[in-house]
Each structure stands twice: as C-alpha cells, then as structure tokens.
Design a protein around this motif. Structure first.
Motif, PDB file in Angstrom:
ATOM      1  N   ARG A 370      17.994  57.988  36.864  1.00  0.00           N
ATOM      2  CA  ARG A 370      16.720  57.820  36.180  1.00  0.00           C
ATOM      3  C   ARG A 370      15.576  58.224  37.112  1.00  0.00           C
ATOM      4  NH1 ARG A 370      16.757  52.282  34.316  1.00  0.00           N
ATOM      5  NH2 ARG A 370      18.838  52.853  33.659  1.00  0.00           N
ATOM      6  N   GLN A 373      15.554  61.817  37.285  1.00  0.00           N
ATOM      7  CA  GLN A 373      15.024  62.341  36.035  1.00  0.00           C
ATOM      8  C   GLN A 373      13.507  62.215  36.046  1.00  0.00           C
ATOM      9  OE1 GLN A 373      16.872  63.894  33.784  1.00  0.00           O
ATOM     10  NE2 GLN A 373      14.911  64.414  32.867  1.00  0.00           N
ATOM     11  N   THR A 377      10.827  64.990  35.709  1.00  0.00           N
ATOM     12  CA  THR A 377       9.803  64.978  34.668  1.00  0.00           C
ATOM     13  C   THR A 377       8.422  65.070  35.284  1.00  0.00           C
ATOM     14  OG1 THR A 377      11.261  63.391  33.625  1.00  0.00           O
ATOM     15  CG2 THR A 377       9.140  63.802  32.554  1.00  0.00           C
ATOM     16  N   SER A 430      17.221  68.904  41.099  1.00  0.00           N
ATOM     17  CA  SER A 430      17.612  67.824  40.198  1.00  0.00           C
ATOM     18  C   SER A 430      18.468  68.370  39.076  1.00  0.00           C
ATOM     19  CB  SER A 430      16.381  67.087  39.665  1.00  0.00           C
ATOM     20  OG  SER A 430      15.615  67.964  38.904  1.00  0.00           O
ATOM     21  N   LYS A 431      18.233  69.614  38.735  1.00  0.00           N
ATOM     22  CA  LYS A 431      19.085  70.218  37.707  1.00  0.00           C
ATOM     23  C   LYS A 431      20.516  70.310  38.214  1.00  0.00           C
ATOM     24  CE  LYS A 431      16.208  73.503  35.447  1.00  0.00           C
ATOM     25  NZ  LYS A 431      15.998  74.935  35.398  1.00  0.00           N
ATOM     26  N   SER A 434      22.029  66.739  38.703  1.00  0.00           N
ATOM     27  CA  SER A 434      22.338  65.990  37.489  1.00  0.00           C
ATOM     28  C   SER A 434      23.351  66.733  36.633  1.00  0.00           C
ATOM     29  CB  SER A 434      21.070  65.736  36.692  1.00  0.00           C
ATOM     30  OG  SER A 434      20.509  66.973  36.323  1.00  0.00           O
TER      31      SER A 434
END
Lengths: 978, 154
Positions: A370, A373, A377, A430-431, A434
C-alpha cells in the motif's frame, strides 16, 4: 400332609438357587461378583483354562494366605461364606423340625380327640352328638394353620365310613379300628419324617466339609479369573522381599516356571527398562505405598514394549512389607498413539504459530504494498503539475532572455527534469516491484536498437566522447524480446557511462554467448563484486524455467533461445571497490560528492537490474577506478525465424539495410559497427538531432572492438538513467545545466545570433570542434529554416538539417517515413488527430501549432480510417475513448490494412469507406502495405492497464491526458523523423 | 484602473484560482499558447468549454432523470466532461468527474445524482471564476497592457 408340602416348597427353593448358582455356591458367591446366566452354565467348561500360564509356588501361596493380611481377609471371606451356608442349612432344618413338631402336635390333638370321644362314649352312652360337633367345630378353629382342604377330605372319608350304623357296637368297634388305623398311619408318617430328617442331617453332614467347599470356591474364582485374564495383555505377579518372583500370571510364553519363580527381574531379562522396573519395585517396597509407572522395555526377549506397571506392597500381619504385588499392562500402542497425538498437537501449534506469523507477514506486505502504491500514486500526482513547471520553463526558455535569466532558467529546467526523472524512476520501480510491469514479446532488431540508443546518446552528448557500438555477426538479425525495456536498460547504462566519462569512449558491444552458466563464473572472476550475481542468477533460472516451458509449448525448432551478452563499457572514473556492494541498491550512489557532482537519483541501476532480472537475465559490473567500468547484461531471447520475410522488405529498404552485414548496400555498417565521433556535439545541442556519422573501418572490426573492450575492461562508472520515452527530452533538459559554462563562451563566440540560443550553441559546438567538423552540419539553408526558427521550433531546424543529409542517413533515422513520400514528409510531417472532444481538439491543435505542426482533425475512429485511406500520415494521435468507433479498434483496423494492404477488415467492421475501388488501388500502391504509421494513443489515465490495451491493439506509445506541450513534444521527437 | 494594477490583480486572481485548485497547469499551458497570432485563444477555448459543459450537464441531467438510468451512456457523458475539464485545467470539475465515473461503474444512481449536483456546482464556480479572469484579461488588453505570465503553480 402339610409337611410334604413344606418339603416340596423348600426343594423348589433349592432348584431356583441351583439354577442361579453353581450347586455348591450359594448367595455368598456373590461376593466374587460371579454372575452366570443359567444358559451359559457350560461356558466355563468349554473354555479350556490354560493352567500353564499360572505358575504357583504353592507353599508360598499357603504362607501368603496364612500370613498376609490379604490372605486373612480372603480366608475370612471364605469362612464367612461357609458359615452363611451352614446357617442356611440350620435354618432349613429348623423349619423342617417346626413342621414336624406341628404335625406331631396335630397328631397329639387327634389322639386327645379320639380319647375324648372315647370318654364321651364312656360317659354318656347315647348322649347327643352335639359335643362332637362342637369339638369338631372347635378343632377346626383351633387348627386353622393346618391345611384345611386335606383335613376336610380326610374327615369326610372318616365320616362316610362311620356313617354305617350309628351307636351300635359294630359302629364303635369300627370306629376304634379306624382310629387305630389312623393312629398307625400317623405314626408311620412320623417315622418317615424322622427318616427324612435323619437323611437331611446326613446330607448336611456330607456337604459341610469346609475345606472341600473352599477349594471348590477357590477353583471357581481362579477359573473365572483365568477366563477373564488369560487373553488380557496383563502380567500379574507377586514378588517377595528380595523381589524374586513367587507367583506370576501370564508370563512371557517362552519362559518356563523355573526360569521365573525364585528369580528377580534382572536375572530374567536383560535390556533397557529392566533395571528401572526393579528399582521401582524396590522403591515401592521401601516406601510401602502403591505406585504406578510407565516403563519402556527394550529387551532381547520381546523387543521394545512399554508397560504400565502397578506395584503395591504386601504387608504381613505385623505390618511388615513382605513383598510386592505387581501388575503390568502393555500399553505400547497407546503410548505410541499418545505420542503421535502429542506430536500432532505440537505440529498444530507450530502450524498455528506459523499461520499467525504468515498473517503478520501478509499484513506487513500489504502495508508495504500500500505504501508503495501510495508512493506511486503520489509520484503520479506530482508528475502532472511538475511537467507543467518544466514545460513552462521550457517555453520560457524560448523567449528572449538575458544571460543571467537564461542561466537561472537552465538550472531550473535541469532541476525540474531531475525531479521528473526521479518520479519516473520511482514509478518504474514500483511497477516492477509490484509485478505490474508486464513484458512484451515483440520482434526487434538488436542492431537497430544499439544504433538508436547510440544515436540518441550522441544527440545529447556534451563531451568529447566517441560512442561506438559493435554487434557481432552471430547476433541474429531479429530476436524477440521486450524492446522497450531493453532499450531502456541500454539507454540507461549508456547515459550513465557518458555521465561518468570525461574523455575517451563509451561503447556497446553485443555478441551471442552460450548458455550462461559457465559464463557466470567467468564473469564473476572479472567482477570486483559479484554479490549481485547470485540473486540475479536465481531470478534468471526461475525465468529460464518459465521460458523452457514456453519452448515446450512451441516446437523447439521454431523459436530457439539465444543468449545475447551486452557490454556497455566506458573509460570513465570507475567505481571504487567499496561502492560495489550497494551499486544496484535503490537510492544509492557511490558517495555524497558523486551525487553533488553528477546528480542523478540513484535509482537508475536498480531499475536496470530489476528489469534485466525480470526478463530472465542478469546484470553485472566490473570496474577499475579511474580506468572505467563495464556493465554487462545477458538476456535470453527467442530467435524469430520468420524474419527477413516479405513484410520486412520495405523496412529494409530504408532502415535496416545498413544494419545487415551481408546486405552490401551500405559499407558503413558492414560489420555491425556504429561509431559516433564527438564532432557533432554542438549541433545536437540545438536540434537534438542524432548526428549519425557512421564510419567504416578498413580493418577487422571485431579485433578493434576487442581492443576497445580490453581498454575498458577495468573501468568504472556511475549510471544515471532516463526512461526511454523520455530520454531525448530528458537529455535536452539536463543538458543546459552542464552546458551553462559553455554558454558564456558561446556568447562571445556567437556569430549567428538571429537564432535562439540553441543556434548559438550550435555555433559554439562548431567552433569548438572544428577539427572534427562535419561538413553538412552547416548547410542549414532553406526558406523554411528561418521561418521555423523564428517560431523557436527546434524540430524544424533539425528537419532542415536533415534535408541536407544523404537520403540513406535520413531514412535510417526515420523509420516511419517512407521513401516515396520523402519530398512532402520531410517538409512537414502529416499528422492526424483523432479526437471527439472539441476542447481537447482545440488545445491539442494549438499545442501542435506551437510545436510547428499542423494537424488534420477527425472526430472518431471511423473517420480516422477514412482519413488514413485518403491520405498518408506520418503520425496519428488517437483518442482511445470515442463514439462510433474507438481508438483501439481504429488502430487495429489500420494495422490490419498495413499488413494486408486491404481495407477488408474495416469494411467487415461496417465502416463505409469513401473511396471507390478504382481510387483506392493507386492509393494502396502509394502507401505500400506494411508501412507502419506510428499511432500514439491519448489516454485519460496513464495507468499501465490502459497502456497495455494500447500496445496490445497495435499502438506505439501513448500520451496521457491532458495533453501537454511537453509530452507532445516527446512523442513527436520519438516518432517523427527529425 | 491602471494597467499595472489590473495586471497585479490579474496575477493575484489567477494565483488564487490555482491555489484553491480551481485551475491547474493545463490552464497555464493554454495561456502560454495564446500569442499574437492567436490572441483570443484562451477565451475561445474557455467559451467552447462553457458551451460544451452546458450541453453535457444537460445531457447528464436528462440521463439521470430516466426511470432506468443508462449508466454506460452516463459514463460516456462524464468521460467527455472529464476530458474537456482536464483539457482546460478545470481541476476541481475534473476531480468530481473522476468520482462520478467510479459511481457510474458502481451503478450507484443516488451517488451519481449527488455527483451531478456537485459537478454542476463546481462547474458554475469555475465558470464564474474564469469569466472574472477573462474579464480582467480583456480589461488589461483594452487598457493596452500585456497579459502577465503566471509564474507560479500550485
């Protein structure tokens, strides 16, 4: 009479008793809890009692029964039992006696009666008969107890007999005779009764031998115990004070009496547990308290067995312990089960603990996901306004500014770009982390990629560096992989190398290597730090196995896997040894001063590494401080065997020919060598034109490159990286800061100042490096030049410059341009905007105008198809979400046309095409099918899912909405020939 | 009013609009696109936006008024609206549109109605602000001044 009945009754009682009990045991037997239904009476006889299992030292048993408390108690019990029986017999006898005496009384009474009758006879001879009747009556009342019925019968009989002649002598004689007879019978009966009494007494005497009875009782109890216990896994024994067996029941079958009786445990058995049990017995003996214990025996005799042992002390009458009673039960199975249960329980507990731990981990992972994420974001959110800042600054930089302002602006631009780059890096990371990042498998040409990367790098080169590339002959023309990512890695490494190299060269070398296991070794020898290899190899193997599976699904021969090694080497500052371990870590740089001096986010290498590993390869580095570094990545690719077929042919004609060693069209790229000399520095500053000046060397290319590689085999480097899509722009933005010192010089040297600063720099470049000056870099002369440069459009400058290039050069850069269309396309690329939203259309149009392009606008996919059919475009900007036909479908149909050369699919999809057939055929000739128009999606959200959709439907790239000057420019730079 | 005063208040006002999130960088881009060759660009686009928005809001109201709301259609309208608003940088309208689309996905008619009210309100707000800004701009132009560049982002 009555007495007979009584006897009958008592006999009945006896029968009932005997049916319940064995004949010789009466109620007292209940004390042994023997209950045996009559029907099963024979059961005992059927069960053969194994007498063998019972070894008794009888003498000792006697002693025991005589001296121990228990023995006493048992004897007392037997005696009590016997006494009870005796009492019972006595009671029966008494009853009999009572009966007899009653009868006797009766007889007496009768006698009396008779006598009285006789007296009456004497007294009142002829008197009335009333007294008799009275007496009769009286008697009846008197002897109520006596059974009346019989009496009545008897008396009636008598009366009948008497009735003959009343009051005569005969009558009286008869009567007396009768009475005599009666008396006789009575006496007889008495005699019989006496005999019976005698008999009964004799019987009683016969029965009452106590020893016999007791032993019988004992025998029965014994039998019963045998019956119950013989199959029970129980050993019962008695041991004396010295723990010698005196009695054992159910002993081990192979042991004989003499093996056990009189011996101790230790003497009988050998093995684990024997000693323990003996000690335990002794303990009980000493303490005088019964106890239980579980003992595991491991003896030769019966193997491993667990016994639950109960030992109780036996006391003599004086209270001394004289031995122990011992009872053992085998509980091996139970113990095993119990242990198993315990184990299971333990396992369950462990499992539960693990589960909890796992849940915790999951929770933490979720949390961190999270957080990631959120970071992504946030980065995404930051990017939009920031790109605004940067693009504004860029636009600002095209206005007239004084020197100081320009410097400030340049700093601002480069800082902004740095932040943008950082954010892009974070998003990328992060891509990957994740797992959102998906790899594409597309056909691409390694030579082309190398060339483009070097071109791009050369375009933004600020230093006197030679960029060189070498692709070995054995590298396949076309392979399958994720070209975008590979390009990203290469670009990253190259730009990194350039960043940390101040003189000398930076190069790429590509060659095929065998299955990389052996190579890993070789490599790690070279590496000063190989700690990263391990994880990399692991990742690779993992992915390799996946790949192998892939291979299985396709026929092997179709797509063999080839491992290609790519070295990016430089002659830069190198990497100090201490920095090696953290080199590929996120946000890590060699040192604080490095960051200060060279900038960068410290994310580039981490991303490269992750990408390489994601693709199933691995990335390593070797470096020597002050001499340079070599970054090596090895990746598996599938080889496309269907390459070089007809659909490539037209691309070959303008783009790829040079790359093919055997093509023969171009000597320049004969051996897959690309060389970018430093002389083009300045021109790129202004126009960002990748200045391609391929030089062919007469001597053996691979030798030379090997030499180069040796030069740089001990180099060092730091790497910054730019995302592929951003690279050119990012370079251009980062450029000014580093070039700011040059700027002052450029001011003084500036000759042509009617142009914007870029032109100045251009000049600066030329003057600085006139010895390497490329002849055609100057020939920027066309009416369009001034027109466009006035509009501060760098792109047009570059375009113009292009016109002066040889056709081949131009074509090699511009994969989207078609030979047939060069005359128009090079003047002004045709751009089609497909968008239904008027506002977006207006804004985009205006933005494009700002960038020096006019666009044709259509409002949906269907119109776009018609437009494409009508006219050839160099670039299409395509909205995804549109009425009538969306951008994805339109793109698919356009791609289908490009492949097949016909609009059949579109017609099938229900699109009315405007052109009549006779018109369309020259059209399709003009736009040879197979030429691929770059189609850029305009998406509302820049998330990767929607990007995937775009790519999946044949789009080349995407810009996220709202469209900004910056992302439009990036896109144009990437896809329009400049 | 003096030109520089007008310019100052123009700057201040636009700064305020950015600060309060009514507008974002996209609007600045529009402003930058406005030059001598295209002096009324912003006005043009903004008027287009007004026109388009009113039509869309009308469509939305009608669509949501139906007995059975066609959420696909509704979503398409909102998508349009989102595109327009984001293109002129009407950030707050855009944000409501994003929420609106989510509610469309959920087929939440009630939420959609609420969002429609919200989007209307935001639209009216941004409209007023933009009109005021454009008026100021026109005043500046009328007074012979140049429209100052906004050099600040929120």
């Amino acid at each position: 009479m009555g007495c007979e009945i009584e006897i009958d009754q008592s006999e009945d009682m006896d029968i009932v008793l005997s049916s319940m009990w064995p004949e010789n045991i009466n109620e007292a037997g209940r004390q042994f809890n023997i209950e045996r239904p009559g029907a099963d009476q024979d059961m005992l006889e059927e069960v053969t009692i194994n007498k063998e299992s019972n070894i008794v030292d009888f003498k000792r048993l006697m002693e025991l029964t005589n001296y121990s408390d228990k023995g006493n108690w048992q004897l007392a019990n037997l005696i009590k039992n016997w006494e009870y029986r005796q009492a019972n017999a006595v009671r029966l006898l008494r009853e009999e006696l009572e009966n007899l005496s009653k009868q006797q009384e009766e007889v007496e009474l009768k006698k009396l009666e008779i006598l009285e009758e006789h007296r009456f006879e004497k007294d009142g001879y002829g008197g009335d008969k009333r007294p008799i009747s009275v007496l009769d009556e009286h008697l009846k009342y008197l002897y109520q107890d006596a059974p009346r019925r019989k009496n009545d019968v008897i008396f009636r009989d008598e009366k009948i007999e008497i009735d003959a002649e009343y009051d005569s002598v005969i009558y009286w004689k008869q009567r007396s005779m009768n009475l005599e007879k009666l008396l006789e019978a009575s006496l007889q009966r008495e005699q019989i009764l006496l005999g019976k009494l005698q008999e009964s007494i004799e019987n009683l005497e016969r029965q009452s031998s106590p020893v016999e009875e007791l032993s019988q009782v004992l025998m029965r109890a014994d039998n019963f115990l045998h019956f119950v216990l013989q199959n029970a896994p129980v050993v019962i024994g008695h041991q004396d004070k010295e723990l010698r067996y005196r009695f054992i029941f159910n002993h081990f079958p192979s042991l004989r009496e003499e093996d056990i009786i009189g011996k101790t445990d230790v003497e009988i058995f050998k093995g684990a547990g024997v000693k323990e049990s003996q000690d335990f017995k002794r303990e009980v003996l000493e303490r005088g308290l019964p106890a239980k214990r579980e003992i595991t025996f491991e003896t030769e005799l019966f193997g491993t067995k667990i016994f639950l042992i109960y030992v109780e002390p036996v006391f003599s009458k004086t209270g001394e312990t004289i031995g122990v009673n011992y009872m053992g039960m085998e509980v091996t199975d139970q113990v095993r089960k119990r242990e198993k249960m315990a184990k299971l329980r333990e396992e369950m507990a462990v499992q539960k603990a693990k589960e909890t731990e796992l849940n915790k981990t999951i929770h933490i992972t979720e949390e961190s996901m999270r957080a990631k994420q959120m970071l992504a974001t946030m980065s995404h959110e930051i990017r939009s306004p920031l790109s605004g800042v940067v693009s504004m600054a860029e636009i600002l930089s095209h206005t007239k500014l004084d020197k100081e302002q320009r410097q400030l602006l340049n700093v601002m631009l480069s800082s902004g770009d740095l932040v943008l780059q950082l954010i892009n890096d974070i998003l990328d990371l992060s891509k990957v982390e994740s797992g959102v990042m998906k790899l594409e498998a597309t056909k691409f040409r390694p030579r082309e990629v190398v060339k483009h990367v070097l071109q791009t790098a050369a375009a933004s080169l600020q230093k006197l560096l030679t960029l060189e590339g070498h692709v070995a002959d054995d590298v396949p023309v076309e392979v399958i992989g994720d070209v975008l990512r590979i390009r990203q890695i290469l670009t990253n490494l190259v730009s990194n190398a350039i960043k940390f190299t101040h003189e000398g060269k930076v190069g790429i070398k590509i060659y095929v290597v065998p299955e990389p296991h052996s190579l890993t070794k070789q490599d790690s020898q070279k590496m000063s730090s190989d700690q990263t290899t391990d994880s990399a190899t692991m990742g690779k193997e993992l992915l390799m196995s996946e790949m192998e599976e892939d291979k299985v699904s396709h026929p092997d021969a179709e797509e063999p896997v080839v491992w290609i090694r790519c070295d990016v080497y430089d002659t830069g500052i190198g990497i100090p040894e201490h920095a090696m371990p953290t080199l590929f870590k996120k946000y890590m740089q060699v040192g604080a001063d490095t960051a200060r001096k060279y900038g960068g986010t410290g994310l580039g290498l981490a991303i490269c590494k992750q990408l390489v590993e994601l693709m199933g390869g691995y990335l390593t580095v070797s470096s020597k401080e002050h001499y340079g570094s070599t970054f090596t990545f090895i990746l598996p690719y599938k080889v496309s065997l269907i390459s070089d077929s007809s659909d490539d042919s037209d691309e070959l004609s303008h783009t790829e020919n040079q790359d093919f060693p055997n093509d023969g069209n171009d000597d320049d790229l004969h051996s897959g060598i690309f060389l970018f000399q430093p002389h083009t520095l300045a021109s790129q500053r202004s126009g960002r034109i990748p200045k391609l000046s391929p030089i062919t060397y007469g001597f053996n290319a691979s030798q030379r490159l090997n030499g180069l590689l040796e030069d740089s085999s001990s180099p060092s480097s730091r790497i910054t990286y730019k995302e592929t899509s951003l690279e050119e722009d990012a370079y251009s933005a980062a450029g000014p800061m580093e070039a700011s010192s040059d700027l002052e010089v450029s001011q003084t040297h500036s000759l042509l100042s009617n142009n914007s600063c870029s032109a100045e720099k251009n000049e600066l470049g030329h003057s600085d490096m006139n010895n390497h000056f490329h002849p055609y870099a100057h020939s920027t002369s066309s009416s369009r030049v001034s027109e466009n440069t006035n509009k501060t459009s760098e792109t047009s400058v570059s375009q113009e410059r292009y016109q002066t290039h040889e056709e081949r050069d131009r074509a090699s850069e511009c994969s989207s341009s078609n030979n047939a269309e060069i005359p128009t396309a090079e003047l002004k690329p045709k751009i089609l905007l497909v968008e239904d939203n008027k506002i977006i259309v207006t804004v985009t149009k205006s933005l494009m105008k700002q960038l020096g392009h006019n666009v044709d606008v259509v409002n949906n996919g269907a119109e776009a198809l018609r437009a494409v059919q009508r006219q050839s475009y160099d670039l299409i900007l395509m909205d995804v979400c549109m009425p009538v036909m969306d951008g994805l479908q339109a793109t698919r149909l356009i791609r289908s046309f490009e492949e097949t050369g016909s609009w059949d699919d579109a017609v099938k999809a229900g699109i009315e095409l405007q052109l009549p057939p006779e018109n369309s055929s020259p059209n399709s000739q003009q736009k040879k099918p197979g030429k691929r128009i770059p189609i850029i999606a305009m998406t509302a959200n820049a998330l990767s899912e929607s990007a995937d959709d775009c790519f999946a439907n044949g789009m080349d790239s995407f810009v996220s909405k709202p469209v900004t000057l910056q992302n439009l420019r990036q896109c144009l730079q990437q896809y329009l020939p400049e | 009013m003096e030109v520089d005063q007008l310019q100052r208040s123009f700057l201040e006002y636009s700064r305020l609009l950015f600060h309060e999130g009514f507008l974002d960088g996209q609007f600045s881009q529009l402003q930058l696109l406005q030059d001598e060759s295209n002096p009324d660009f912003v006005l043009e686009v903004v008027s287009l936006f007004f026109e388009d928005s009113e039509r869309l809001l009308n469509d939305l109201t009608i669509a949501l008024d139906q007995q059975n709301v066609d959420f696909k259609k509704l979503d398409a309208h909102v998508h349009q609206f989102k595109g327009s608003s984001s293109s002129i940088g009407a950030q707050r309208v855009k944000n409501v549109c994003i929420a609106f689309r989510n509610l469309c996905d959920e087929q939440n008619a009630e939420g959609c109605l609420r969002c429609l009210q919200q989007v209307k309100q935001e639209y009216l707000l941004v409209k007023t602000k933009l009109e005021a800004l454009l008026r100021l701009e026109q005043q500046i132009v009328a007074a012979g001044g140049a429209i100052p560049m906004l050099n600040e982002f929120c």
